[in-house]
Write a protein that holds these residues in place. Structure first.
Motif, short mmCIF file in Angstrom:
data_model
loop_
_atom_site.label_atom_id
_atom_site.label_comp_id
_atom_site.label_asym_id
_atom_site.label_seq_id
_atom_site.Cartn_x
_atom_site.Cartn_y
_atom_site.Cartn_z
N UNK A 1 25.55 7.21 7.85
CA UNK A 1 26.21 7.98 8.89
C UNK A 1 27.72 8.01 8.74
N UNK A 2 28.23 7.52 7.61
CA UNK A 2 29.67 7.43 7.41
C UNK A 2 30.24 8.51 6.50
N UNK A 3 29.41 9.06 5.60
CA UNK A 3 29.91 10.04 4.64
C UNK A 3 29.26 11.39 4.92
N UNK A 4 30.12 12.38 5.21
CA UNK A 4 29.60 13.73 5.41
C UNK A 4 29.20 14.32 4.07
N UNK A 5 27.95 14.80 4.00
CA UNK A 5 27.44 15.36 2.75
C UNK A 5 27.54 16.88 2.70
N UNK A 6 27.38 17.50 3.86
CA UNK A 6 27.36 18.96 3.88
C UNK A 6 27.69 19.45 5.29
N UNK A 7 28.27 20.63 5.35
CA UNK A 7 28.60 21.28 6.62
C UNK A 7 28.06 22.70 6.53
N UNK A 8 27.18 23.06 7.48
CA UNK A 8 26.50 24.35 7.43
C UNK A 8 26.71 25.08 8.75
N UNK A 9 27.18 26.31 8.69
CA UNK A 9 27.36 27.10 9.90
C UNK A 9 26.00 27.58 10.40
N UNK A 10 25.73 27.41 11.71
CA UNK A 10 24.50 27.95 12.27
C UNK A 10 24.60 29.47 12.18
N UNK A 11 23.60 30.12 11.58
CA UNK A 11 23.74 31.53 11.21
C UNK A 11 23.51 32.55 12.32
N UNK A 12 22.89 32.15 13.43
CA UNK A 12 22.52 33.14 14.44
C UNK A 12 23.10 32.80 15.81
N UNK B 1 33.15 30.28 18.86
CA UNK B 1 33.04 31.42 17.96
C UNK B 1 32.13 31.09 16.77
N UNK B 2 31.87 29.80 16.55
CA UNK B 2 30.90 29.37 15.55
C UNK B 2 30.55 27.91 15.81
N UNK B 3 29.43 27.48 15.25
CA UNK B 3 29.00 26.09 15.33
C UNK B 3 28.60 25.65 13.94
N UNK B 4 29.08 24.48 13.53
CA UNK B 4 28.74 23.94 12.22
C UNK B 4 27.89 22.68 12.39
N UNK B 5 26.86 22.58 11.58
CA UNK B 5 25.99 21.42 11.53
C UNK B 5 26.50 20.53 10.40
N UNK B 6 26.84 19.29 10.72
CA UNK B 6 27.33 18.35 9.71
C UNK B 6 26.22 17.37 9.37
N UNK B 7 25.91 17.25 8.09
CA UNK B 7 24.88 16.32 7.61
C UNK B 7 25.55 15.13 6.95
N UNK B 8 25.02 13.93 7.26
CA UNK B 8 25.64 12.70 6.78
C UNK B 8 24.66 11.90 5.92
N UNK B 9 25.21 10.96 5.14
CA UNK B 9 24.38 10.07 4.34
C UNK B 9 23.64 9.10 5.26
N UNK B 10 22.81 8.25 4.67
CA UNK B 10 21.97 7.34 5.45
C UNK B 10 22.76 6.34 6.29
#
Length: 70
Positions: A39-50, A28-37
């Motif tokens: 790869x251990x700390x999640x910096x941001x989570x963004x829902x794919x908009x389309x 029903x949705x997909x989120x893109x998770x961005x991590x620090x250099x």
């Protein structure tokens, strides 16, 4: 995050940013998770908009090769 394109599938860098496209017939949705250099700390989570023909997609301006995501 912009709407991006449904193809090609995966993460595609165009020199200015990265297009993310992922197939799912059931999500029903997909989120893109961005991590620090590390790869251990999640910096941001963004829902794919389309969502087009069972493909979730979005374009992340200024993203580049080496970005750690999930």
């Amino acid at each position: 995050m912009r709407e991006g394109l449904p193809f090609p599938l995966g993460a595609t860098w165009d020199g200015l940013g990265v297009n993310f496209a992922l197939f799912s017939a059931n999500a029903t949705k997909v989120e893109l998770c961005l991590f620090d250099d590390t790869g251990e700390v999640e910096l941001e989570r963004i829902e794919l908009p389309e969502y087009t023909d069972e493909i979730f997609h979005g374009y992340l301006p200024d993203a580049h090769p080496g970005l750690i995501y999930g």
